[in-house]
Motif scaffolding. Structure first.
Motif, short mmCIF file in Angstrom:
data_model
loop_
_atom_site.label_atom_id
_atom_site.label_comp_id
_atom_site.label_asym_id
_atom_site.label_seq_id
_atom_site.Cartn_x
_atom_site.Cartn_y
_atom_site.Cartn_z
N TYR A 100 52.29 21.76 45.87
CA TYR A 100 51.27 22.80 46.05
C TYR A 100 50.15 22.38 46.98
O TYR A 100 49.14 23.07 47.11
N SER A 101 50.31 21.27 47.71
CA SER A 101 49.21 20.73 48.52
C SER A 101 48.72 21.69 49.59
O SER A 101 47.55 21.67 49.94
N GLY A 102 49.55 22.56 50.12
CA GLY A 102 49.13 23.48 51.18
C GLY A 102 48.64 24.82 50.68
O GLY A 102 48.35 25.70 51.47
N LEU A 103 48.50 24.98 49.38
CA LEU A 103 48.12 26.28 48.83
C LEU A 103 46.63 26.46 48.62
O LEU A 103 46.19 27.51 48.20
N GLY A 104 45.83 25.45 48.89
CA GLY A 104 44.39 25.56 48.76
C GLY A 104 43.92 25.68 47.32
O GLY A 104 42.90 26.30 47.05
N ILE A 105 44.63 25.09 46.38
CA ILE A 105 44.22 25.11 44.99
C ILE A 105 43.00 24.20 44.83
O ILE A 105 43.04 23.05 45.21
N VAL A 106 41.94 24.73 44.29
CA VAL A 106 40.72 23.96 44.15
C VAL A 106 40.81 22.98 42.99
O VAL A 106 40.49 21.82 43.13
N ASP A 107 41.26 23.44 41.81
CA ASP A 107 41.31 22.59 40.63
C ASP A 107 42.60 22.83 39.86
O ASP A 107 42.68 23.73 39.05
N PRO A 108 43.64 22.03 40.11
CA PRO A 108 44.92 22.22 39.44
C PRO A 108 44.88 21.91 37.95
O PRO A 108 45.83 22.20 37.24
N SER A 109 43.79 21.34 37.46
CA SER A 109 43.70 21.05 36.02
C SER A 109 43.23 22.26 35.21
O SER A 109 43.15 22.18 33.99
N VAL A 110 42.90 23.36 35.88
CA VAL A 110 42.48 24.57 35.19
C VAL A 110 43.63 25.09 34.33
O VAL A 110 44.76 25.16 34.81
N PRO A 111 43.39 25.42 33.05
CA PRO A 111 44.46 25.98 32.22
C PRO A 111 45.06 27.22 32.88
O PRO A 111 44.35 28.02 33.48
N ASP A 112 46.34 27.35 32.79
CA ASP A 112 47.08 28.47 33.38
C ASP A 112 46.98 28.52 34.90
O ASP A 112 47.14 29.58 35.50
N ALA A 113 46.73 27.39 35.55
CA ALA A 113 46.63 27.38 37.01
C ALA A 113 47.97 27.68 37.67
O ALA A 113 48.02 28.24 38.74
N PHE A 114 49.07 27.30 37.02
CA PHE A 114 50.40 27.48 37.61
C PHE A 114 51.33 28.19 36.63
O PHE A 114 51.31 27.91 35.44
N LYS A 115 52.17 29.05 37.15
CA LYS A 115 53.22 29.72 36.37
C LYS A 115 54.44 29.89 37.27
O LYS A 115 54.31 30.04 38.48
N LEU A 116 55.59 29.87 36.67
CA LEU A 116 56.82 30.22 37.37
C LEU A 116 57.30 31.53 36.76
O LEU A 116 57.45 31.63 35.54
N LEU A 117 57.49 32.53 37.59
CA LEU A 117 57.93 33.84 37.12
C LEU A 117 59.41 34.00 37.44
O LEU A 117 59.83 33.78 38.57
N VAL A 118 60.20 34.36 36.44
CA VAL A 118 61.64 34.53 36.62
C VAL A 118 61.99 35.97 36.29
O VAL A 118 61.89 36.41 35.15
N ASP A 119 62.37 36.72 37.33
CA ASP A 119 62.79 38.11 37.18
C ASP A 119 64.27 38.10 36.81
O ASP A 119 65.13 37.96 37.66
N LEU A 120 64.55 38.19 35.51
CA LEU A 120 65.91 37.99 35.01
C LEU A 120 66.89 39.05 35.45
O LEU A 120 68.08 38.78 35.59
N ASP A 121 66.44 40.29 35.67
CA ASP A 121 67.38 41.33 36.07
C ASP A 121 67.56 41.40 37.59
O ASP A 121 68.36 42.19 38.09
N GLY A 122 66.84 40.58 38.34
CA GLY A 122 67.05 40.47 39.77
C GLY A 122 66.62 41.67 40.59
O GLY A 122 67.04 41.80 41.74
N ASP A 123 65.78 42.55 40.04
CA ASP A 123 65.38 43.75 40.79
C ASP A 123 64.09 43.54 41.59
O ASP A 123 63.55 44.47 42.17
N ASN A 124 63.60 42.30 41.64
CA ASN A 124 62.40 41.93 42.38
C ASN A 124 61.14 42.60 41.84
O ASN A 124 60.15 42.74 42.53
N ASP A 125 61.18 43.03 40.57
CA ASP A 125 60.01 43.59 39.88
C ASP A 125 59.60 42.56 38.84
O ASP A 125 60.27 42.39 37.83
N PHE A 126 58.49 41.88 39.10
CA PHE A 126 58.06 40.79 38.24
C PHE A 126 57.16 41.24 37.09
O PHE A 126 56.61 40.42 36.38
N SER A 127 57.02 42.55 36.90
CA SER A 127 56.16 43.03 35.81
C SER A 127 56.74 42.70 34.44
O SER A 127 56.01 42.63 33.46
N ASN A 128 58.05 42.50 34.36
CA ASN A 128 58.68 42.13 33.09
C ASN A 128 59.35 40.75 33.18
O ASN A 128 60.30 40.47 32.46
#
Length: 92
Positions: free
Chosen positions: A16-44
């Motif tokens: 993540y070095s090029g993403l301009g993250i100020v403080d990576p120790s912040v709770p919930d700073a990073f998440k990986l989202l997996v769209d299980l049905d593959g429709d490119n809608d990450f709301s679920n």
């Protein structure tokens, strides 16, 4: 004869070095989202918390459980410091 399938996972690591993250120790700073049905809608999407964050190497690691639903899944990386997309219904 019966057998037991042990839980398995895929490890995903992202620098993540090029993403301009100020403080990576912040709770919930990073998440990986997996769209299980593959429709490119990450709301679920399934939300995966990081397994580790190495601030010395700027690498965040996620262990993603393997399920049969991972076929055709879409994956996205999110940080708490990135603006989410907004759809405007009207603008004046």
């Amino acid at each position: 004869r019966s057998s037991t399938i042990q839980p398995a996972s895929v490890t995903a690591a992202l620098n993540y070095s090029g993403l301009g993250i100020v403080d990576p120790s912040v709770p919930d700073a990073f998440k990986l989202l997996v769209d299980l049905d593959g429709d490119n809608d990450f709301s679920n999407a399934a939300i995966i918390d990081p397994t580790s964050v190495n601030t010395a190497t700027s690498v965040v690691t996620f262990d993603v459980p393997i399920t049969t639903a991972l076929n055709n899944a879409q994956v996205s990386f999110a940080t708490s410091l990135v603006a989410l997309p907004v759809k405007l219904k009207s603008f004046a």
